[in-house]
Scaffold this active site. Structure first.
Site, short mmCIF file in Angstrom:
data_model
loop_
_atom_site.label_atom_id
_atom_site.label_comp_id
_atom_site.label_asym_id
_atom_site.label_seq_id
_atom_site.Cartn_x
_atom_site.Cartn_y
_atom_site.Cartn_z
N ASP A 13 0.84 -1.19 0.00
CA ASP A 13 0.00 0.00 0.00
C ASP A 13 0.88 1.25 0.00
O ASP A 13 0.93 2.00 0.99
CB ASP A 13 -0.94 -0.03 1.22
CG ASP A 13 -1.96 -1.15 1.11
OD1 ASP A 13 -2.29 -1.55 -0.03
OD2 ASP A 13 -2.43 -1.63 2.15
N LEU A 63 -8.12 -7.06 -6.09
CA LEU A 63 -8.94 -6.03 -6.75
C LEU A 63 -10.41 -6.14 -6.33
O LEU A 63 -11.24 -5.36 -6.77
CB LEU A 63 -8.77 -6.12 -8.27
CG LEU A 63 -7.31 -5.96 -8.74
CD1 LEU A 63 -7.19 -6.07 -10.25
CD2 LEU A 63 -6.70 -4.64 -8.28
N LYS A 64 -10.73 -7.12 -5.51
CA LYS A 64 -12.07 -7.27 -4.90
C LYS A 64 -13.20 -7.02 -5.91
O LYS A 64 -14.03 -6.14 -5.72
CB LYS A 64 -12.24 -6.30 -3.72
CG LYS A 64 -11.27 -6.51 -2.58
CD LYS A 64 -11.60 -5.60 -1.40
CE LYS A 64 -10.67 -5.77 -0.24
NZ LYS A 64 -9.29 -5.36 -0.46
N GLY A 239 0.09 -4.61 6.35
CA GLY A 239 0.53 -3.43 5.64
C GLY A 239 1.27 -2.47 6.54
O GLY A 239 2.48 -2.57 6.76
O1 C5P Z 1 -2.17 -1.57 6.81
P1 C5P Z 1 -3.00 -2.79 7.13
O2 C5P Z 1 -2.20 -3.92 7.74
O3 C5P Z 1 -4.24 -2.44 7.92
O4 C5P Z 1 -3.47 -3.29 5.69
C1 C5P Z 1 -4.38 -4.31 5.50
C2 C5P Z 1 -4.52 -4.59 4.03
O5 C5P Z 1 -5.50 -5.62 3.89
C3 C5P Z 1 -5.00 -3.42 3.20
O6 C5P Z 1 -4.35 -3.51 1.93
C4 C5P Z 1 -6.50 -3.66 3.03
O7 C5P Z 1 -6.96 -3.21 1.78
C5 C5P Z 1 -6.58 -5.18 3.08
N1 C5P Z 1 -7.84 -5.76 3.53
C6 C5P Z 1 -8.38 -5.52 4.78
N2 C5P Z 1 -9.55 -6.11 5.17
C7 C5P Z 1 -10.15 -6.97 4.35
C8 C5P Z 1 -9.62 -7.23 3.08
C9 C5P Z 1 -8.44 -6.61 2.71
O8 C5P Z 1 -7.80 -4.75 5.56
N3 C5P Z 1 -11.22 -7.63 4.76
#
Ligand code: C5P
Length: 257
Positions: A13, A63-64, A239
């Site tokens: 990200d 890309l959901k 992330g």
């Molecule tokens: O920075 P962080 O660890 O919160 O990032 C989590 C990643 O997982 C982000 O890229 C977010 O888009 C993704 N994600 C999420 N929850 C979901 C699916 C995907 O946080 N249910």
């Protein structure tokens, strides 16, 4: 200490290819899987997948997809070979039967086809989810490659529904199973029940992971890596704890504790 090598997916990200190169380079040897979203793809296209792949990473293309079945089908069709060279794609379309078993060919494919997992949003419904599998399968067969794993996003980990989150996740996991996907993305808080209900072959991907003492940021349902893995997660997505750290390797160590 946890061994996260086959489980940790780092969410790329970030905003620039320079940051991608720097991070993947720093994490070389420690991290196998990288998650790419529209944040990079909309700006740089498949080049970003090529960079990660050339640096030895495997790509989780997140890309959901959430659209009418026909659009979901062909989005998954395209994602199956995203980031691979157009020339190789056309060569693969004309392969004589049997060549896909050749080791040399397998090595080329391994280096060229970077997508190991893609996401579809379960809001697409059972029909939409089925069309995702259809699109990816069709493309994989045309190119004589394995189709990427397809996982359905249930609830975002930043969402805290008023109704029962577990019930929602389990219902959506049923749709996923019925449609023939490989598994789900859910929070680690629901992972154990999903594992119990759907067995060991079902893939569980859990974001919302934080080492002890790190900020939750906008995530509402967070756990540690250990809790997620104990609950049955196959992959944990992380992330900001890594991206925002002064020393990303230290953040990975903190995750493993
Ligand atoms: O920075 P962080 O660890 O919160 O990032 C989590 C990643 O997982 C982000 O890229 C977010 O888009 C993704 N994600 C999420 N929850 C979901 C699916 C995907 O946080 N249910």
């Amino acid at each position: 200490m946890l061994d996260l090598k086959d489980k940790l997916v780092v969410a790329l990200d970030v905003n620039t290819l320079k940051e991608v190169r720097k991070l993947v380079n720093t994490l070389r040897g420690k991290v196998k899987f990288y998650k790419i979203t529209n944040r990079l793809l909309a700006q740089y296209g498949p080049k970003v997948l090529q960079i990660v792949r050339k640096m030895g990473g495997k790509v989780f293309l997140d890309l959901k997809f959430h659209d009418i079945p026909n659009t979901v089908q062909y989005s998954c069709y395209s994602s199956t070979s995203s980031g691979s060279s157009i020339m190789l794609q056309s060569i693969c379309s004309y392969l004589p039967a049997g060549l896909k078993e050749n080791q040399g060919f397998k090595n080329i494919i391994q280096a060229q086809y970077p997508v190991f997992m893609i996401t579809v949003h379960t809001d697409a419904g059972v029909e939409g989810l089925r069309s995702a599998v259809k699109g990816a399968k069709e493309r994989a067969e045309e190119l004589h490659i394995d189709r990427p794993l397809i996982v359905g996003v249930t609830l975002l980990t930043s969402e805290k529904p008023e109704a029962d989150a577990l019930g929602i996740v389990l219902e959506r996991a049923h749709w996923v199973k019925e449609a023939g996907l490989d598994g789900v993305v859910c929070s680690a808080l629901e992972a154990r029940k999903v594992r119990e209900a759907f067995g060991n072959e079902f893939i569980i991907v859990t974001p919302g992971i934080r080492p002890k003492g790190y900020s939750a940021n906008d995530q509402k349902r967070v756990t540690t890596a250990r809790e997620a893995i104990d609950a049955g997660a196959n992959y944990i997505v992380v992330g900001r704890p890594i991206l925002d750290a002064k020393d990303p390797l230290k953040a990975i160590k903190d995750l493993s504790d």
